[in-house]
Scaffold this motif. Structure first.
Motif, PDB file in Angstrom:
ATOM      1  N   LEU A  55       0.832  -1.432  -0.161  1.00  0.00           N
ATOM      2  CA  LEU A  55      -0.169   0.440   0.193  1.00  0.00           C
ATOM      3  C   LEU A  55       1.531   1.027   0.017  1.00  0.00           C
ATOM      4  CD1 LEU A  55      -2.447   1.631   0.133  1.00  0.00           C
ATOM      5  CD2 LEU A  55      -2.517   1.308   2.588  1.00  0.00           C
ATOM      6  N   PHE A  56       1.858   1.214   1.190  1.00  0.00           N
ATOM      7  CA  PHE A  56       2.625   2.741   1.149  1.00  0.00           C
ATOM      8  C   PHE A  56       3.538   2.717   0.247  1.00  0.00           C
ATOM      9  CE2 PHE A  56       0.213   2.441   5.177  1.00  0.00           C
ATOM     10  CZ  PHE A  56      -0.298   4.165   5.370  1.00  0.00           C
ATOM     11  N   VAL A  57       4.687   1.296   0.226  1.00  0.00           N
ATOM     12  CA  VAL A  57       6.299   2.031  -0.302  1.00  0.00           C
ATOM     13  C   VAL A  57       6.191   1.317  -1.815  1.00  0.00           C
ATOM     14  CG1 VAL A  57       8.554   1.042  -0.431  1.00  0.00           C
ATOM     15  CG2 VAL A  57       7.051   1.243   1.846  1.00  0.00           C
ATOM     16  N   ILE A  58       5.671   0.358  -2.420  1.00  0.00           N
ATOM     17  CA  ILE A  58       5.810  -0.359  -3.526  1.00  0.00           C
ATOM     18  C   ILE A  58       4.916   0.730  -4.890  1.00  0.00           C
ATOM     19  CG2 ILE A  58       4.837  -2.444  -5.077  1.00  0.00           C
ATOM     20  CD1 ILE A  58       5.773  -3.908  -2.901  1.00  0.00           C
ATOM     21  N   MET A  66      13.513   8.627  -2.526  1.00  0.00           N
ATOM     22  CA  MET A  66      14.589   8.305  -1.996  1.00  0.00           C
ATOM     23  C   MET A  66      15.749   7.391  -1.863  1.00  0.00           C
ATOM     24  SD  MET A  66      15.563  10.784  -0.154  1.00  0.00           S
ATOM     25  CE  MET A  66      14.605  12.785  -0.008  1.00  0.00           C
ATOM     26  N   LEU A  67      14.471   6.540  -1.358  1.00  0.00           N
ATOM     27  CA  LEU A  67      15.014   5.771  -0.680  1.00  0.00           C
ATOM     28  C   LEU A  67      16.794   4.919  -1.886  1.00  0.00           C
ATOM     29  CD1 LEU A  67      12.234   3.454   0.972  1.00  0.00           C
ATOM     30  CD2 LEU A  67      14.381   4.465   1.386  1.00  0.00           C
ATOM     31  N   TYR A  68      16.254   5.217  -3.247  1.00  0.00           N
ATOM     32  CA  TYR A  68      17.345   4.398  -3.821  1.00  0.00           C
ATOM     33  C   TYR A  68      17.955   5.347  -4.155  1.00  0.00           C
ATOM     34  CZ  TYR A  68      19.092   3.765  -8.208  1.00  0.00           C
ATOM     35  OH  TYR A  68      19.345   3.414  -9.749  1.00  0.00           O
ATOM     36  N   GLU A  75      15.037  -3.599  -6.265  1.00  0.00           N
ATOM     37  CA  GLU A  75      14.321  -4.455  -6.588  1.00  0.00           C
ATOM     38  C   GLU A  75      13.878  -5.169  -5.402  1.00  0.00           C
ATOM     39  OE1 GLU A  75      17.465  -4.522  -9.770  1.00  0.00           O
ATOM     40  OE2 GLU A  75      16.611  -3.960  -8.256  1.00  0.00           O
ATOM     41  N   ASP A  76      14.954  -4.672  -3.701  1.00  0.00           N
ATOM     42  CA  ASP A  76      15.006  -5.122  -2.334  1.00  0.00           C
ATOM     43  C   ASP A  76      13.531  -4.468  -2.115  1.00  0.00           C
ATOM     44  OD1 ASP A  76      17.471  -6.216  -2.595  1.00  0.00           O
ATOM     45  OD2 ASP A  76      17.847  -5.141  -1.547  1.00  0.00           O
ATOM     46  N   LEU A  77      13.024  -3.024  -2.432  1.00  0.00           N
ATOM     47  CA  LEU A  77      11.740  -2.601  -1.860  1.00  0.00           C
ATOM     48  C   LEU A  77      10.303  -3.481  -2.595  1.00  0.00           C
ATOM     49  CD1 LEU A  77      13.437   0.796  -2.461  1.00  0.00           C
ATOM     50  CD2 LEU A  77      12.659  -0.562  -0.081  1.00  0.00           C
ATOM     51  N   GLY A  78      11.054  -5.071  -3.412  1.00  0.00           N
ATOM     52  CA  GLY A  78       9.835  -4.843  -4.187  1.00  0.00           C
ATOM     53  C   GLY A  78       9.425  -4.322  -5.123  1.00  0.00           C
ATOM     54  N   ILE A  79       9.784  -3.278  -5.821  1.00  0.00           N
ATOM     55  CA  ILE A  79       9.368  -3.529  -7.024  1.00  0.00           C
ATOM     56  C   ILE A  79       9.708  -4.731  -8.118  1.00  0.00           C
ATOM     57  CG2 ILE A  79       9.617  -1.430  -8.712  1.00  0.00           C
ATOM     58  CD1 ILE A  79       9.229  -0.226  -5.775  1.00  0.00           C
ATOM     59  N   VAL A  81      10.753  -6.008 -11.782  1.00  0.00           N
ATOM     60  CA  VAL A  81      10.917  -5.342 -13.090  1.00  0.00           C
ATOM     61  C   VAL A  81      10.355  -6.002 -13.887  1.00  0.00           C
ATOM     62  CG1 VAL A  81      13.903  -5.840 -11.766  1.00  0.00           C
ATOM     63  CG2 VAL A  81      12.091  -7.909 -12.123  1.00  0.00           C
ATOM     64  N   LYS A  82      10.621  -6.169 -15.628  1.00  0.00           N
ATOM     65  CA  LYS A  82       9.766  -5.908 -16.377  1.00  0.00           C
ATOM     66  C   LYS A  82      10.296  -6.701 -16.821  1.00  0.00           C
ATOM     67  CE  LYS A  82      10.500  -2.754 -19.995  1.00  0.00           C
ATOM     68  NZ  LYS A  82      11.170  -1.924 -20.473  1.00  0.00           N
ATOM     69  N   ASP A  83      11.257  -7.894 -16.441  1.00  0.00           N
ATOM     70  CA  ASP A  83      11.771  -9.689 -17.368  1.00  0.00           C
ATOM     71  C   ASP A  83      11.520 -10.393 -16.440  1.00  0.00           C
ATOM     72  OD1 ASP A  83      13.837  -9.228 -14.677  1.00  0.00           O
ATOM     73  OD2 ASP A  83      15.182  -9.423 -16.730  1.00  0.00           O
ATOM     74  N   GLY A  84      10.693  -9.832 -15.122  1.00  0.00           N
ATOM     75  CA  GLY A  84      10.032 -10.850 -13.832  1.00  0.00           C
ATOM     76  C   GLY A  84      11.060 -11.182 -12.948  1.00  0.00           C
ATOM     77  N   GLY A  85      12.396 -10.599 -13.097  1.00  0.00           N
ATOM     78  CA  GLY A  85      13.310 -11.157 -11.870  1.00  0.00           C
ATOM     79  C   GLY A  85      12.947 -11.504 -10.685  1.00  0.00           C
ATOM     80  N   ALA A  86      13.794 -11.906 -10.032  1.00  0.00           N
ATOM     81  CA  ALA A  86      13.759 -12.133  -8.851  1.00  0.00           C
ATOM     82  C   ALA A  86      13.671 -10.359  -7.950  1.00  0.00           C
ATOM     83  CB  ALA A  86      14.308 -12.822  -8.045  1.00  0.00           C
ATOM     84  N   VAL A  87      12.436 -10.256  -7.084  1.00  0.00           N
ATOM     85  CA  VAL A  87      12.922  -9.453  -6.331  1.00  0.00           C
ATOM     86  C   VAL A  87      12.123  -9.755  -4.120  1.00  0.00           C
ATOM     87  CG1 VAL A  87      12.374  -7.841  -8.311  1.00  0.00           C
ATOM     88  CG2 VAL A  87      10.187  -8.393  -6.198  1.00  0.00           C
ATOM     89  N   GLU A  88      12.828  -8.338  -3.587  1.00  0.00           N
ATOM     90  CA  GLU A  88      11.590  -9.143  -2.365  1.00  0.00           C
ATOM     91  C   GLU A  88      10.431  -9.382  -2.242  1.00  0.00           C
ATOM     92  OE1 GLU A  88      11.443 -10.355   0.995  1.00  0.00           O
ATOM     93  OE2 GLU A  88      13.375  -9.384   1.159  1.00  0.00           O
ATOM     94  N   ARG A  89      10.214 -10.095  -1.680  1.00  0.00           N
ATOM     95  CA  ARG A  89       8.447 -10.457  -1.868  1.00  0.00           C
ATOM     96  C   ARG A  89       7.905 -11.085  -0.725  1.00  0.00           C
ATOM     97  NH1 ARG A  89       6.305 -10.136  -6.857  1.00  0.00           N
ATOM     98  NH2 ARG A  89       8.254 -11.530  -8.473  1.00  0.00           N
ATOM     99  N   ASP A  90       8.830 -10.441   0.385  1.00  0.00           N
ATOM    100  CA  ASP A  90       8.421 -10.365   1.833  1.00  0.00           C
ATOM    101  C   ASP A  90       7.651  -9.579   2.237  1.00  0.00           C
ATOM    102  OD1 ASP A  90       7.810  -9.952   4.655  1.00  0.00           O
ATOM    103  OD2 ASP A  90      10.050 -11.513   4.746  1.00  0.00           O
ATOM    104  N   PRO A  91       7.008  -8.724   2.385  1.00  0.00           N
ATOM    105  CA  PRO A  91       6.266  -7.549   2.588  1.00  0.00           C
ATOM    106  C   PRO A  91       6.597  -7.243   3.784  1.00  0.00           C
ATOM    107  CG  PRO A  91       4.407  -8.591   3.129  1.00  0.00           C
ATOM    108  CD  PRO A  91       5.460  -9.303   2.322  1.00  0.00           C
ATOM    109  N   ARG A  92       6.868  -7.783   5.071  1.00  0.00           N
ATOM    110  CA  ARG A  92       7.229  -7.029   6.543  1.00  0.00           C
ATOM    111  C   ARG A  92       9.349  -6.532   5.861  1.00  0.00           C
ATOM    112  NH1 ARG A  92       5.825  -7.421  11.362  1.00  0.00           N
ATOM    113  NH2 ARG A  92       3.781  -8.748  10.662  1.00  0.00           N
TER     114      ARG A  92
END
Length: 467
Positions: A55-58, A66-68, A75-79, A81-92
């Motif tokens: 809700l707030f970050v992604i 700002m974080l970037y 990727e570590d913020l769950g954004i 990627v266009k190619d479907g690559g690995a990103v952080e999936r844990d919302p906590r």
């Protein structure tokens, strides 16, 4: 106390007292949100928001840019990627990273919006930090599971009278249709954003033209058929409440070409043989064409120039558009708008709302233009300047020449749904502070200030956008 009751009011006691009185009269007015980017799916499906990070970050480029900038990977913020690559999936985990870096937002409008949201919606009294990140997460997560935090309930809680989303001409508007069929009374309208079929440098432009023709039944390989496709699609958008169009061009340039010149230009851009100058000229001509259609159908024309879009090429390739790398650039208005204003600037049945990311143009160009041409109005401080100081400067630099009534109040221009009341509250407080200083310096009577505060918070936006 997470937020102070006198935040953004003048420090001088007499002016602060006036600001308090002005604000007390307008703070609970309904919200008119005539331009924004919330997802119509939320209102159509009315499903719970999944978790605090989603809700707030992604979705909020104000946060992740700002974080970037401080070295965090998107990727570590769950954004995604266009190619479907690995990103952080844990919302906590995403939330904890955000909380650990909350100090980065000190002094920013993002901090003001977030603190307001945390305090007024979730009852927090302590500032977000690493030490209370999980407590924040758990309370917000629990609230999001309740009926009171579903999109429609929040819409009503926020006292939103009308909100406009923004869609491409290629969008089928199925979510707006679902809202209509649901019988819910919340007023969610669309707005016509034709950039994908107006900007020859937009990715997939030629394919977009073909799809545009399929949707409208028009021959979009010809100039006349292409213009007719816009007319039909604008009419379709008006069926779903649209009262405005919106144009995010790199510059404010306009043109008024002859029929033959426009046809030749369209042949070049539609065949893929256009130069960069052709692309710029085509966008310029299309602003004038859109103004002509607005004279016919009454839709308000919004121009959002001056952004160097997707400046970070590597991020654009990996993540796509709107990744916080749209950067303001110097913008000319006096010469750029003249072809359009020569043709339509004196038209009483047209409203053109101009925004800027170049605040140096406020007093030099935009206020004098809006203070003269009947068709032209100034949009509020926008994007990098929709902050307390930016809003104050906007009033200081434009009021002397354009007055209050050649502006259109406030719009929140956001994807961050829960920030909408916070953004409007900031605007109302800043305007009350500005008006209070006019009162105590005897440039405005207090009864007039009350009227202007009401107009800026509610009436001007409602009337300018025909809502």
């Amino acid at each position: 106390m997470l937020i102070h009751q006198d935040r953004l009011f003048p420090a001088e006691p007499a002016a602060r007292d006036v600001a308090r009185r002005l604000y007390a009269r307008i703070k609970d007015l309904p919200i008119i949100s005539p331009h924004g980017h919330t997802d119509p799916r939320w209102y159509a499906e009315n499903e719970p928001f999944p978790d605090p990070a989603t809700l707030f970050v992604i979705p909020d480029h104000y946060i992740f840019r700002m974080l970037y900038s401080q070295g965090m990977r998107l990727e570590d913020l769950g954004i995604p990627v266009k190619d479907g690559g690995a990103v952080e999936r844990d919302p906590r985990a995403i939330w904890r990273r955000f909380a650990a870096h909350y100090h980065l937002f000190r002094g920013t409008p993002t901090r003001a919006w977030l603190d307001h949201t945390f305090a007024t919606l979730f009852g927090f009294t302590e500032r977000l930090s690493s030490s209370n990140a999980d407590a924040y997460y758990d309370r917000i997560d629990e609230a999001l599971r309740t009926p009171e935090f579903r999109p429609r309930a929040l819409f009503e809680r926020f006292r939103i009278e009308a909100i406009a989303t923004t869609e491409s001409p290629l969008d089928p508007l199925k979510h707006h249709e679902a809202i209509r069929q649901s019988g819910w009374k919340g007023r969610v309208v669309t707005a016509y954003r034709p950039d994908p079929v107006v900007d020859p440098e937009f990715e997939g432009f030629r394919q977009n033209l073909a799809r545009f023709g399929e949707l409208t039944g028009c021959d979009t390989s010809t100039w006349s058929g292409y213009l007719e496709a816009h007319r039909r699609r604008r009419a379709f958008f008006r069926e779903y409440g649209a009262t405005s169009t919106d144009h995010g061009h790199p510059t404010a340039r306009t043109a008024n070409l002859s029929q033959g010149e426009a046809e030749a230009l369209f042949r070049r851009v539609s065949s893929g043989s256009a130069s960069a100058e052709d692309a710029e000229l085509f966008r310029a001509q299309m602003l004038t064409e859109m103004a002509a259609m607005s004279v016919e159908d009454g839709m308000v024309l919004q121009i959002h120039p001056g952004s160097f879009r997707n400046h970070n090429e590597a991020l654009f390739r990996r993540f796509g558009r709107d990744m916080g790398a749209d950067i303001p650039s110097q913008t000319d208005y006096v010469r750029a708008l003249k072809p359009l204003l020569d043709r339509f600037g004196n038209e009483p049945n047209l409203t053109i709302i101009v925004f800027t990311l170049d605040e140096t143009s406020y007093s030099r160009e935009l206020a004098p233009l809006a203070g003269h041409y009947p068709a032209l109005k100034l949009g509020p401080a926008w994007w990098f300047f929709d902050a307390p100081e930016g809003m104050r400067r906007f009033r200081e630099l434009t009021t002397e020449t354009a007055g209050f009534y050649n502006t259109v109040g406030f719009n929140d221009d956001t994807r961050a749904y829960l920030s909408i009341p916070a953004r409007h509250d900031v605007a109302r407080r800043v305007d009350c502070a500005y008006l209070a200083n006019l009162v105590v310096t005897h440039r405005l009577d207090e009864d007039e200030a009350h009227e202007v505060a009401y107009d800026l918070a509610y009436r001007l936006a409602k009337e300018a956008y025909k809502l």
